[in-house]
Design a protein around this motif. Structure first.
Motif, mmCIF file in Angstrom:
data_model
loop_
_atom_site.group_PDB
_atom_site.id
_atom_site.type_symbol
_atom_site.label_atom_id
_atom_site.label_comp_id
_atom_site.label_asym_id
_atom_site.label_seq_id
_atom_site.Cartn_x
_atom_site.Cartn_y
_atom_site.Cartn_z
ATOM 1 N N ARG A 38 0.762 -1.234 0.011
ATOM 2 C CA ARG A 38 -0.043 0.075 0.023
ATOM 3 C C ARG A 38 0.760 1.362 0.117
ATOM 4 O O ARG A 38 1.785 1.338 0.790
ATOM 5 C CB ARG A 38 -0.945 -0.007 1.258
ATOM 6 C CG ARG A 38 -2.063 -1.312 1.106
ATOM 7 C CD ARG A 38 -3.285 -0.557 0.492
ATOM 8 N NE ARG A 38 -4.298 -1.574 0.779
ATOM 9 C CZ ARG A 38 -5.494 -1.251 0.418
ATOM 10 N NH1 ARG A 38 -5.918 -0.345 -0.228
ATOM 11 N NH2 ARG A 38 -6.447 -2.059 0.555
ATOM 12 N N GLN A 39 0.613 1.955 -1.138
ATOM 13 C CA GLN A 39 1.222 3.211 -1.085
ATOM 14 C C GLN A 39 0.327 4.415 -0.295
ATOM 15 O O GLN A 39 -0.722 4.236 0.041
ATOM 16 C CB GLN A 39 1.422 3.815 -2.569
ATOM 17 C CG GLN A 39 2.168 2.757 -3.435
ATOM 18 C CD GLN A 39 2.251 2.953 -4.765
ATOM 19 O OE1 GLN A 39 1.985 4.239 -5.351
ATOM 20 N NE2 GLN A 39 2.405 2.110 -5.540
ATOM 21 N N THR A 40 1.053 5.758 -0.061
ATOM 22 C CA THR A 40 0.215 6.646 0.354
ATOM 23 C C THR A 40 -0.650 7.328 -0.260
ATOM 24 O O THR A 40 -0.888 6.847 -1.601
ATOM 25 C CB THR A 40 1.131 7.859 0.749
ATOM 26 O OG1 THR A 40 1.867 8.364 -0.276
ATOM 27 C CG2 THR A 40 2.437 7.456 1.826
ATOM 28 N N GLU A 313 -7.320 12.546 13.408
ATOM 29 C CA GLU A 313 -6.126 11.695 12.878
ATOM 30 C C GLU A 313 -6.661 10.843 11.925
ATOM 31 O O GLU A 313 -7.543 9.833 12.065
ATOM 32 C CB GLU A 313 -5.713 10.830 14.103
ATOM 33 C CG GLU A 313 -4.705 9.769 13.792
ATOM 34 C CD GLU A 313 -4.319 8.913 14.932
ATOM 35 O OE1 GLU A 313 -3.419 8.085 14.549
ATOM 36 O OE2 GLU A 313 -5.096 8.979 16.186
ATOM 37 N N PRO A 314 -6.248 10.874 10.677
ATOM 38 C CA PRO A 314 -6.501 9.689 9.617
ATOM 39 C C PRO A 314 -5.764 8.571 9.936
ATOM 40 O O PRO A 314 -4.530 8.568 10.017
ATOM 41 C CB PRO A 314 -5.718 10.620 8.397
ATOM 42 C CG PRO A 314 -4.645 11.383 8.923
ATOM 43 C CD PRO A 314 -5.181 12.209 10.205
ATOM 44 N N VAL A 315 -6.511 7.582 9.712
ATOM 45 C CA VAL A 315 -6.041 6.290 9.970
ATOM 46 C C VAL A 315 -6.078 5.274 8.791
ATOM 47 O O VAL A 315 -5.581 4.087 8.989
ATOM 48 C CB VAL A 315 -6.864 5.396 11.238
ATOM 49 C CG1 VAL A 315 -6.588 6.302 12.606
ATOM 50 C CG2 VAL A 315 -8.311 5.394 10.862
ATOM 51 N N GLY A 316 -6.592 5.704 7.551
ATOM 52 C CA GLY A 316 -6.508 4.806 6.333
ATOM 53 C C GLY A 316 -7.800 4.773 5.953
ATOM 54 O O GLY A 316 -9.039 5.371 6.348
ATOM 55 N N MET A 317 -7.919 3.634 5.144
ATOM 56 C CA MET A 317 -9.315 3.391 4.296
ATOM 57 C C MET A 317 -9.728 1.875 4.677
ATOM 58 O O MET A 317 -9.076 1.179 5.151
ATOM 59 C CB MET A 317 -9.023 3.189 2.860
ATOM 60 C CG MET A 317 -8.741 4.342 2.200
ATOM 61 S SD MET A 317 -8.317 4.319 0.462
ATOM 62 C CE MET A 317 -7.984 5.930 -0.259
ATOM 63 N N VAL A 318 -11.061 1.807 4.375
ATOM 64 C CA VAL A 318 -11.989 0.312 4.597
ATOM 65 C C VAL A 318 -12.670 0.316 3.298
ATOM 66 O O VAL A 318 -13.048 1.350 2.617
ATOM 67 C CB VAL A 318 -12.623 0.385 5.648
ATOM 68 C CG1 VAL A 318 -12.051 0.265 7.057
ATOM 69 C CG2 VAL A 318 -13.865 1.328 5.761
ATOM 70 N N LEU A 413 -12.918 -6.186 6.051
ATOM 71 C CA LEU A 413 -12.906 -4.532 6.184
ATOM 72 C C LEU A 413 -12.089 -4.115 5.076
ATOM 73 O O LEU A 413 -12.038 -2.688 4.715
ATOM 74 C CB LEU A 413 -12.045 -4.347 7.542
ATOM 75 C CG LEU A 413 -12.621 -4.609 8.809
ATOM 76 C CD1 LEU A 413 -11.939 -4.494 10.044
ATOM 77 C CD2 LEU A 413 -13.671 -3.233 8.981
ATOM 78 N N HIS A 414 -11.197 -5.079 4.461
ATOM 79 C CA HIS A 414 -10.214 -4.350 3.238
ATOM 80 C C HIS A 414 -10.561 -5.090 2.063
ATOM 81 O O HIS A 414 -9.437 -5.843 1.471
ATOM 82 C CB HIS A 414 -9.091 -4.294 3.830
ATOM 83 C CG HIS A 414 -8.799 -3.409 5.116
ATOM 84 N ND1 HIS A 414 -8.743 -2.157 5.038
ATOM 85 C CD2 HIS A 414 -8.589 -3.813 6.439
ATOM 86 C CE1 HIS A 414 -8.761 -1.667 6.344
ATOM 87 N NE2 HIS A 414 -8.549 -2.556 7.099
ATOM 88 N N GLY A 426 -4.403 3.821 -1.884
ATOM 89 C CA GLY A 426 -4.320 4.470 -0.742
ATOM 90 C C GLY A 426 -3.969 3.294 0.394
ATOM 91 O O GLY A 426 -3.966 1.927 0.190
ATOM 92 N N ARG A 427 -3.611 3.738 1.732
ATOM 93 C CA ARG A 427 -3.259 2.911 2.672
ATOM 94 C C ARG A 427 -4.579 2.467 3.400
ATOM 95 O O ARG A 427 -5.540 3.298 3.730
ATOM 96 C CB ARG A 427 -2.432 3.426 3.677
ATOM 97 C CG ARG A 427 -2.931 4.834 4.445
ATOM 98 C CD ARG A 427 -1.866 5.375 5.391
ATOM 99 N NE ARG A 427 -2.309 6.252 6.093
ATOM 100 C CZ ARG A 427 -2.609 6.303 7.383
ATOM 101 N NH1 ARG A 427 -2.537 5.057 7.791
ATOM 102 N NH2 ARG A 427 -2.972 7.451 8.059
ATOM 103 N N SER A 428 -4.472 1.119 3.967
ATOM 104 C CA SER A 428 -5.556 0.558 4.696
ATOM 105 C C SER A 428 -5.527 1.089 6.189
ATOM 106 O O SER A 428 -4.327 1.326 6.639
ATOM 107 C CB SER A 428 -5.653 -0.890 4.679
ATOM 108 O OG SER A 428 -4.797 -1.706 5.573
ATOM 109 N N THR A 429 -6.635 0.867 6.969
ATOM 110 C CA THR A 429 -6.523 1.212 8.307
ATOM 111 C C THR A 429 -5.401 0.220 9.061
ATOM 112 O O THR A 429 -5.086 0.420 10.343
ATOM 113 C CB THR A 429 -8.013 1.095 9.020
ATOM 114 O OG1 THR A 429 -8.384 0.022 8.787
ATOM 115 C CG2 THR A 429 -8.836 2.316 8.314
ATOM 116 N N MET A 430 -5.385 -0.886 8.553
ATOM 117 C CA MET A 430 -4.592 -2.006 9.037
ATOM 118 C C MET A 430 -2.712 -1.692 8.951
ATOM 119 O O MET A 430 -2.084 -2.533 9.414
ATOM 120 C CB MET A 430 -4.940 -3.317 9.010
ATOM 121 C CG MET A 430 -6.360 -3.729 9.156
ATOM 122 S SD MET A 430 -6.357 -3.483 11.037
ATOM 123 C CE MET A 430 -8.343 -3.044 11.460
#
Length: 434
Positions: A38-40, A313-318, A413-414, A426-430
């Motif tokens: 996963r990239q930013t 706080e951004p934590v990623g995507m689902v 979740l992903h 995008g980056r995942s929440t995990m």
């Protein structure tokens, strides 16, 4: 912070990610998934798009209110929708199982939000649904969305001067449309189609017209055209949104926190009276996801912009694929591939949320146990419930030690979506735990 056992389980779950079989006949894995490492997230241009403010006012509420119950709410994804959709009825029968208590576990919550069957796990349900869908594809064969055959029938019945040329491959069950030279021309064509359907009352879902344009991507950062928000499910394209879970630290409470929960207004056209995350909303074309959550926080909870920029706080995507029932308004059975940018926010203990746009009726500050009780009763909007399970995993509340279905929950979740868009890079929440 998840334990090392949880972190290892997350790593294995993501590595064994269940991949949905693409519905395009004769081909699979058409879109090259770019997120193995996963990239930013991409940065998009910020555009303060217009939005609707109904000016409906509701009073500010205290943090502690009596428990609520909605007898009409059903936690089964397909229970009430079965009366209007044979698809839902069949899937419901296939998924009715061992849980006779009537309460939802964490995996039940995942299956309600990530409702599109996996070929590997539910081949019979996958086939039932597959047989009712066409894949909306771009001219290069790139899948863009899952269109119900009932929608395709209405599309073909629409005058060509409105819809433009439509090419259908019945053998592969694909449909091509809106292939004009520029994004502006394509958006105008789709907008004209949606307006025609709205004026002719072709689909009930368009009664909830929002006057908001949502993007349809052709790559990770290229928008092919935009679609009226209420009509996205008719094309089955990926929908993007933002969700934030606000919490207050409280050492006297279990897990050292209480969670801010919103209750949707009774007059909302979608999921009225159900429970939500602290703040959530849909992402319009050209709008940056962080600007979207800042806007929604101000509209829905009266959260000051400065506080959001300081603490959110951004934590990623689902990512997941939902199938609508009648609670979503309009026709049941629409396919909603969805990506949510997720935020956490520690709130000041002195903060009192104030609904300002009429979409929220009340706020509650609940312990983790109170939130989980409402989740088990199916009182949360399905994707908001999914976001909360993700929150519980990241805060070491749901762990491999206390959740036997931890592996499948993390994978759901992903989910790997077969459509292009910013979720592919995008980056995942995990990710931070991998």
């Amino acid at each position: 912070m998840p334990s090392e056992v949880a972190r290892e389980a997350i790593r294995k779950s993501i590595a064994r990610q269940l991949r949905p079989e693409f519905i395009v006949r004769g081909q699979t894995n058409r879109y090259p998934l770019q997120d193995e490492t996963r990239q930013t997230s991409l940065q998009h241009h910020t555009n303060r798009c217009k939005y609707i403010n109904t000016k409906y006012r509701v009073p500010s509420t205290t943090s502690y209110l009596s428990s609520i119950d909605y007898p009409s709410a059903s936690h089964r994804s397909y229970t009430s929708a079965a009366s209007v959709s044979t698809i839902h009825q069949t899937l419901r029968k296939l998924r009715e199982s061992a849980n006779m208590s009537g309460l939802m576990g964490n995996l039940d919550i995942m299956k309600e939000a990530d409702a599109f069957p996996y070929l590997e796990n539910e081949p019979k349900a996958f086939k039932v649904l597959n047989d009712t869908l066409y894949t909306l594809v771009w001219k290069d064969g790139q899948p863009l969305g899952y269109m119900l055959d009932s929608v395709l029938k209405q599309l073909l019945a629409t005058p060509e001067k409105v819809r433009g040329p439509v090419m259908v491959d019945n053998a592969r069950r694909t449909v091509r449309a809106f292939e004009l030279p520029t994004e502006a021309e394509r958006t105008a064509r789709v907008s004209g189609l949606m307006q025609y359907w709205r004026e002719n009352r072709t689909f009930d879902i368009l009664r909830g017209w929002r006057d908001e344009l949502w993007p349809v991507y052709g790559s990770a950062d290229e928008v092919l055209y935009s679609v009226e928000r209420s009509g996205t499910g008719l094309l089955g394209i990926t929908r993007y949104g933002v969700h934030m879970t606000g919490f207050v630290k409280d050492e006297a409470a279990s897990h050292g926190m209480k969670i801010l929960v919103a209750q949707r207004a009774a007059d909302k056209s979608t999921y009225p009276n159900m429970l939500d995350n602290s703040v959530a909303g849909g992402l319009m074309t050209g709008e940056h996801y962080f600007e979207c959550i800042v806007r929604e926080a101000q509209e829905e909870a009266g959260l000051p912009e400065a506080l959001m920029r300081e603490r959110a706080e951004p934590v990623g995507m689902v990512t997941y694929i939902y199938i609508t029932d009648e609670r979503a308004g309009g026709e049941a059975g629409q396919i909603y591939p969805e990506t949510q940018w997720v935020y956490d926010m520690e709130l000041p203990a002195s903060f009192t949320p104030t609904p300002t746009d009429g979409e929220v009726a009340a706020f509650y500050l609940w312990t983790v146990e109170e939130v989980r009780e409402k989740l088990a009763k199916g009182l949360f909007k399905p994707n908001c419930a999914l976001i909360l399970v993700d929150f519980f995993i990241r805060h070491n509340i749901v762990t491999p030690e206390n959740e036997p279905d931890f592996d499948e929950i993390v994978r759901r979740l992903h989910r790997k979506l077969p459509f292009p868009g910013p979720h592919q890079v995008g980056r995942s929440t995990m990710e931070k735990f991998l």
